[in-house]
Design an enzyme around this catalytic site. Structure first.
Site, PDB file in Angstrom:
ATOM      1  N   SER A 151       2.735  -5.120   7.231  1.00 36.69           N
ATOM      2  CA  SER A 151       2.320  -4.809   5.869  1.00 36.69           C
ATOM      3  C   SER A 151       3.428  -5.201   4.897  1.00 36.69           C
ATOM      4  O   SER A 151       4.579  -4.826   5.073  1.00 36.69           O
ATOM      5  CB  SER A 151       2.021  -3.315   5.714  1.00 36.69           C
ATOM      6  N   HIS A 183       0.848  -1.190   0.000  1.00 33.68           N
ATOM      7  CA  HIS A 183       0.000   0.000   0.000  1.00 33.68           C
ATOM      8  C   HIS A 183       0.878   1.233   0.000  1.00 33.68           C
ATOM      9  O   HIS A 183       2.088   1.156   0.176  1.00 33.68           O
ATOM     10  CB  HIS A 183      -0.943   0.013   1.201  1.00 33.68           C
ATOM     11  N   ASP A 212      -2.352 -19.630  13.156  1.00 27.11           N
ATOM     12  CA  ASP A 212      -1.167 -20.236  13.766  1.00 27.11           C
ATOM     13  C   ASP A 212      -1.145 -19.968  15.272  1.00 27.11           C
ATOM     14  O   ASP A 212      -1.156 -18.811  15.702  1.00 27.11           O
ATOM     15  CB  ASP A 212       0.094 -19.670  13.120  1.00 27.11           C
TER      16      ASP A 212
END
Length: 343
Positions: free
Chosen positions: A300, A159, A285
């Site tokens: 990110s 992003h 997990d």
């Protein structure tokens, strides 16, 4: 500690360093997962605050008096471009001693204007000052997604990076360095959590942030960025090859060690052109849940692999449920690199 970038819709900037996977469908590129520190150069000197000086018993701010606002960028002093804060200090000292004003080119709300700025002698500091706190770069940390093993073009974040003060787009060159995770601030409902990290001195890429787009940061890195034993290759998946089910997310929780963690792709959204939210993912997990609480700021760009193929990268986390978030398709990120290589 370095500052973190703010993100639209809680798109927490999590730059990854890539592990091998390909730069187009079927080709292999190096997949990421490593933490990196980045700094983006602004176009001039960003005004981030005022301070007052004392002269003749009065307190005032010369910069504010000249009409310079917080958030403005100082582009030039007396027709000379401003590159570093030293450029500002030098001109202020000279013009102050000459008792002359400085002709300043200012970027204010995306429009250029010119103002006269007169340095004033601060009776306390005993030097000429302009009363402006300035910043010449924006810095932060994140995760790299992939590297082209031949050209060493990379993709990271998934992003856009925004300026944390103005929320404006940063379209500048910058540097990329290694980073270390030293602690984890666990995520919980209403609290996104974060990787606490420090940025090292080793420059992994300098002046190579060539594109800051809605789909991540892109540029070129040094061929020495990863030792050979850490270079895993994976083909880039086409969207048609991705399906709901088990997958692996690669990221760092301790130091510089990249680990795979189990996630589940809950939904796959049909897309025929580049968009940011391609998949809905969920952390399953037990180790990742126990240690991080879910998706963190700093993740990110963390690559997601399914069936041995690079399918995407983490981009967003849900504030009300940090176990879930969105991911971008790797195909769209790879296309950004191909665009750079064709130039």
């Amino acid at each position: 500690m370095v500052k973190r970038f703010r993100i639209v819709l809680m798109c927490f900037f999590l730059l990854l360093f890539a592990l091998p996977a390909r730069t187009s469908q079927g080709k292999e590129v190096i997949l990421g997962g490593q933490m990196i520190g980045i700094s983006l150069k602004t176009s001039g000197m960003k005004v981030v605050g005022y301070y007052f000086i004392r002269q003749h018993g009065l307190l005032f701010c010369p910069g504010e008096k000249a009409g310079i606002a917080i958030g403005d960028e100082l582009l030039a002093f007396d027709s000379q471009p401003l590159i570093m804060t030293d450029d500002v200090s030098r001109t202020v000292k000279i013009r102050g001693q000459e008792r002359k004003s400085i002709h300043v080119v200012v970027m204010h709300e995306n429009k250029k204007k010119q103002v006269l700025l007169t340095p004033a002698y601060d009776e306390i500091a005993k030097e000429y000052r302009i009363g402006l706190y300035l910043r010449d770069a924006t810095s932060g940390v994140g995760t790299l997604t992939f590297i082209d093993p031949i050209t060493f073009r990379y993709g990271a974040l998934g992003h856009r990076i925004l300026d944390e003060d103005s929320q404006g787009t940063l379209n500048r060159q910058g540097k990329i360095r290694d980073a270390f995770v030293i602690a984890i601030d666990r995520a919980r409902e209403g609290h996104p959590g974060a990787k606490q990290s420090i940025v090292g001195r080793k420059i992994l890429g300098e002046g190579t942030i060539d594109r800051n787009s809605s789909f991540g940061i892109y540029g070129k890195l040094s061929s020495r960025i990863l030792p050979p034993q850490n270079r895993m290759l994976a083909p880039v998946a086409d969207i048609s090859q991705i399906h709901p089910g088990q997958a692996q997310l690669y990221t760092v929780l301790h130091g510089q060690v990249v680990q795979p963690f189990a996630v589940r792709i809950e939904r796959v959204f049909a897309q025929d052109h580049a968009q940011g939210k391609g998949m809905l993912i969920r952390v399953v997990d037990p180790t990742l849940i126990r240690e991080s609480g879910g998706i963190l700021q700093g993740m990110s760009g963390s690559p997601i692999v399914q069936g041995g193929k690079l399918v995407g990268a983490v981009t967003h986390v849900f504030l009300n449920n940090p176990l879930e978030g969105y991911a971008i398709y790797a195909k769209w990120m790879v296309s950004q690199v191909q665009g750079l290589q064709s130039k």
